[in-house]
Motif scaffolding. Structure first.
Motif, PDB file in Angstrom:
ATOM      1  N   ALA A 136       0.836  -1.156  -0.058  1.00 15.85           N
ATOM      2  CA  ALA A 136      -0.050   0.022   0.061  1.00 15.85           C
ATOM      3  C   ALA A 136       0.679   1.199   0.070  1.00 15.85           C
ATOM      4  N   GLY A 137       0.336   2.475  -0.165  1.00 18.30           N
ATOM      5  CA  GLY A 137       1.208   3.541  -0.257  1.00 18.30           C
ATOM      6  C   GLY A 137       1.810   3.851   0.966  1.00 18.30           C
ATOM      7  N   ALA A 138       1.098   3.773   2.206  1.00 21.39           N
ATOM      8  CA  ALA A 138       1.896   4.088   3.385  1.00 21.39           C
ATOM      9  C   ALA A 138       2.954   2.990   3.840  1.00 21.39           C
ATOM     10  N   ASN A 139       2.833   1.735   3.424  1.00 23.76           N
ATOM     11  CA  ASN A 139       3.814   0.734   3.394  1.00 23.76           C
ATOM     12  C   ASN A 139       4.812   1.204   2.512  1.00 23.76           C
ATOM     13  N   GLY A 140       4.622   1.712   1.337  1.00 19.63           N
ATOM     14  CA  GLY A 140       5.438   2.272   0.481  1.00 19.63           C
ATOM     15  C   GLY A 140       6.663   3.348   0.878  1.00 19.63           C
ATOM     16  N   GLU A 141       5.872   4.099   1.783  1.00 16.92           N
ATOM     17  CA  GLU A 141       6.499   5.168   2.404  1.00 16.92           C
ATOM     18  C   GLU A 141       7.448   4.743   3.555  1.00 16.92           C
ATOM     19  N   PHE A 142       6.960   3.798   4.289  1.00 13.62           N
ATOM     20  CA  PHE A 142       7.918   3.264   5.371  1.00 13.62           C
ATOM     21  C   PHE A 142       9.135   2.446   4.558  1.00 13.62           C
ATOM     22  N   ASN A 172       3.167  10.769   6.161  1.00 18.19           N
ATOM     23  CA  ASN A 172       4.590  10.943   6.031  1.00 18.19           C
ATOM     24  C   ASN A 172       5.192  11.125   7.300  1.00 18.19           C
ATOM     25  N   PRO A 173       4.659  11.867   8.196  1.00 17.41           N
ATOM     26  CA  PRO A 173       5.383  11.810   9.628  1.00 17.41           C
ATOM     27  C   PRO A 173       5.106  10.568  10.263  1.00 17.41           C
ATOM     28  N   ALA A 174       4.020   9.824  10.040  1.00 20.61           N
ATOM     29  CA  ALA A 174       3.727   8.913  10.682  1.00 20.61           C
ATOM     30  C   ALA A 174       4.707   7.611  10.090  1.00 20.61           C
ATOM     31  N   SER A 175       4.934   7.536   8.745  1.00 21.12           N
ATOM     32  CA  SER A 175       5.909   6.655   8.266  1.00 21.12           C
ATOM     33  C   SER A 175       7.273   6.739   8.854  1.00 21.12           C
ATOM     34  N   ALA A 176       7.708   8.230   8.936  1.00 22.25           N
ATOM     35  CA  ALA A 176       8.954   8.352   9.435  1.00 22.25           C
ATOM     36  C   ALA A 176       9.184   7.945  10.717  1.00 22.25           C
ATOM     37  N   ALA A 239      21.900  14.804   2.158  1.00 18.83           N
ATOM     38  CA  ALA A 239      20.641  14.353   2.294  1.00 18.83           C
ATOM     39  C   ALA A 239      19.848  13.826   1.086  1.00 18.83           C
ATOM     40  N   LEU A 240      18.777  13.070   1.411  1.00 13.88           N
ATOM     41  CA  LEU A 240      18.226  12.567   0.723  1.00 13.88           C
ATOM     42  C   LEU A 240      16.601  13.368   0.246  1.00 13.88           C
ATOM     43  N   LEU A 241      16.081  13.034  -0.956  1.00 16.79           N
ATOM     44  CA  LEU A 241      14.795  13.498  -1.353  1.00 16.79           C
ATOM     45  C   LEU A 241      13.672  12.718  -1.634  1.00 16.79           C
ATOM     46  N   TYR A 242      12.715  12.379  -0.780  1.00 14.01           N
ATOM     47  CA  TYR A 242      11.744  11.566  -1.078  1.00 14.01           C
ATOM     48  C   TYR A 242      10.533  12.186  -1.576  1.00 14.01           C
ATOM     49  N   TYR A 243      10.058  11.503  -2.867  1.00 13.49           N
ATOM     50  CA  TYR A 243       8.625  11.787  -3.476  1.00 13.49           C
ATOM     51  C   TYR A 243       7.690  11.074  -2.879  1.00 13.49           C
ATOM     52  N   ASP A 244       6.591  11.705  -2.358  1.00 14.63           N
ATOM     53  CA  ASP A 244       5.302  11.116  -2.008  1.00 14.63           C
ATOM     54  C   ASP A 244       4.328  11.020  -3.394  1.00 14.63           C
ATOM     55  N   GLY A 285       1.908  -0.335  -3.425  1.00 13.01           N
ATOM     56  CA  GLY A 285       2.788   0.967  -3.172  1.00 13.01           C
ATOM     57  C   GLY A 285       4.265   0.669  -3.685  1.00 13.01           C
ATOM     58  N   PRO A 286       4.375   0.317  -4.629  1.00 11.80           N
ATOM     59  CA  PRO A 286       5.754   0.200  -5.257  1.00 11.80           C
ATOM     60  C   PRO A 286       6.831   1.159  -4.931  1.00 11.80           C
ATOM     61  N   VAL A 287       7.903   1.102  -4.875  1.00 13.71           N
ATOM     62  CA  VAL A 287       8.937   2.129  -4.449  1.00 13.71           C
ATOM     63  C   VAL A 287      10.196   1.982  -5.272  1.00 13.71           C
ATOM     64  N   GLY A 288      10.427   3.219  -6.044  1.00  8.98           N
ATOM     65  CA  GLY A 288      11.556   3.462  -6.897  1.00  8.98           C
ATOM     66  C   GLY A 288      12.756   4.272  -6.345  1.00  8.98           C
ATOM     67  N   VAL A 289      14.030   3.539  -6.767  1.00  5.10           N
ATOM     68  CA  VAL A 289      15.091   4.449  -6.207  1.00  5.10           C
ATOM     69  C   VAL A 289      15.833   5.151  -7.267  1.00  5.10           C
ATOM     70  N   SER A 290      16.813   5.880  -7.043  1.00  5.79           N
ATOM     71  CA  SER A 290      17.808   6.245  -7.632  1.00  5.79           C
ATOM     72  C   SER A 290      19.146   5.279  -7.168  1.00  5.79           C
TER      73      SER A 290
END
Length: 481
Positions: A136-142, A172-176, A239-244, A285-290
């Motif tokens: 899910a999206g929140a799972n992707g955020e985590f 966002n704050p919940a996942s972090a 520092a890294l930049l996260y895209y919701d 909620g797939p997650v892509g990375v650099s």
């Protein structure tokens, strides 16, 4: 709506067909059997059919009605994707087959789907690789936040601060926090991240900053005009930049977030890529990375050999570990793949174009009806405020009486009496005009008869509830008051 027990009449029965299968009571240990029969309603078949058919008519869905829920992209799901995901080769595939013996050879089609979906998402976002494990999206955020933390750990750092704008999605704050990080609020200015506020914090605490979580366009429906400056500030602090990715619908084919400087992105296939959304699932909620986060992706990953065959690669020594099954919500991924292939590059661009067009048309027509705090061109969604003297909650309840789902209300918190609407690209001008007419009528009613508006809804199975009491004293059975 009455419960099925209210339909019960002693002695009434529905047809029952005997089976040759042994009764469960003869197969279970005596200690697991009931001491007395369960209390079940006594109804005819027709009673049951009419009861549940009546309940189904109370369901609100995008197939039947307009669903302008801001920041959630509740758009129509084309039915051809359901057909594709229901093909026997997909629907009857055992989830563990690829892990069993020669199972990989028997699941090449499914593995190819995952590999091709990953390739397409990389092309759309400008990312190096994706994992489909988040459910899910929140799972992707985590997952994304965990990858960011792993990057710093690999460099021997104990960084623990995640920067989050005051207009961010609530997850966002919940996942972090769930990932064990400290949340630092970054102020916005004119609806955007204030680069001077970010610069000031990084100047003093840059050595402890994991990264910044944001989306572009943001939750106010505004593009972040200071993005290049924000990226430069973060880069200097490593520092890294996260895209919701909740707002990806606005930029499909128009902006690749990897090219813009984002290091990690989660996507909501159940939003942007037209797979069912709502009711608690199914999500994806797939997650892509650099490239610099690639070593830390969850294992295993679907990989392709030189001969064109596919296999599961477990050789990822720096992986953060499993987040979910390697295939994620497989049927949802198949639907998203079918959607992307059917639309193609030009079709995906049109999704963004029409989503932005619809939002700006709706915003323009609502000027003078609702208060519009930001006069800039919006993206796929926009925020408005209830007119002075009216409440967003009352307007939302009155929309229900007129056959419309309410927009998101009281979010973001930085907007007074906020109503946030996202019409999506699939709605017609006629639907948007009808929605505007309903809002105009509601606002006029509120000015003439505020007490009447505060009583809405009047035509729903249940009238205005005491939300606080309902949350604190939740009645889950017929016997509870």
């Amino acid at each position: 709506m009455k419960t099925i027990f209210a339909e019960s009449v002693p002695g009434r029965r529905a047809p029952f067909f005997e089976s040759d299968a042994p009764a469960a009571a003869r197969m279970l240990p005596a200690g697991l059997l009931r001491a007395r029969p369960p209390r079940l309603p006594e109804c005819s078949e027709l009673d049951v059919v009419r009861h549940f058919t009546g309940l189904s008519r109370l369901n609100y869905s995008v197939d039947a009605n307009f669903y302008p829920l801001g920041s959630c992209t509740m758009k129509y799901n084309p039915k051809f994707t359901e057909y594709v995901a229901g093909l026997p080769g997909f629907a009857r595939l055992h989830p563990l087959l690829a892990r069993l013996g020669r199972g990989a050879a028997q699941t090449q089609g499914a593995l190819r789907c995952l590999h091709e979906a990953e390739s397409l998402l990389c092309g759309i976002t400008g990312m190096e690789a994706f994992t489909f494990q988040p459910m899910a999206g929140a799972n992707g955020e985590f997952t994304g936040v965990s990858l960011m933390a792993a990057y710093h750990r690999a460099k021997g750092r104990a960084r623990a601060k995640m920067l989050i704008p005051d207009s961010a999605h609530g997850t966002n704050p919940a996942s972090a926090a769930l990932a064990g990080l400290e949340i630092v609020n970054i102020e916005s200015r004119d609806g955007m991240v204030a680069p001077e506020a970010l610069a000031a914090y990084i100047a003093e605490h840059g050595g402890d900053v994991v990264g910044l979580m944001m989306t572009c366009p943001n939750t106010l429906g505004l593009m972040e005009l200071h993005l290049p400056e924000i990226v430069a500030l973060l880069r200097r602090a490593d520092a890294l930049l996260y895209y919701d990715g909740a707002n990806m619908n606005a930029i499909l084919g128009k902006m690749r977030v990897g090219d813009a400087g984002f290091d990690v992105v989660h996507l909501n296939l159940h939003k942007t890529f037209a797979t069912p959304h709502g009711g608690g699932g199914p999500g994806s909620g797939p997650v892509g990375v650099s490239a610099r986060l690639l070593p830390f992706l969850p294992a295993p990953r679907v990989a392709k050999r030189k001969d064109g065959s596919f296999y599961l690669n477990d050789n990822l020594p720096q992986s953060i570990g499993a987040i979910g099954p390697f295939y994620g919500s497989f049927a949802v991924i198949v639907k998203a793949l079918a959607y992307m292939l059917r639309l193609g590059g030009e079709g995906l661009e049109r999704v963004a174009e029409y989503a932005v067009l619809n939002a700006n048309y709706l915003k323009k027509r609502l000027q003078g009806v609702l208060d519009i705090p930001f006069e800039r061109l919006c993206a796929h969604e926009f925020v408005a405020s209830a007119p002075e003297g009216l409440r967003a909650l009352d307007i939302a309840k009155a929309l229900l009486d007129r056959g419309f789902h309410a927009p998101t209300i009281y979010f973001p918190l930085i907007v007074r009496e906020c109503l946030m609407a996202e019409p999506t690209e699939t709605e017609s001008k006629q639907t948007l005009d009808a929605y505007v007419d309903a809002l105009r009528e509601i606002v006029e009613q509120g000015r003439k008869d505020p007490a009447g508006l505060a009583a809405a809804p009047l035509n729903m199975p249940t009238g205005r509830l005491d939300e606080t009491a309902a949350a604190r004293r939740m009645a889950l059975t017929e016997d509870m008051e």
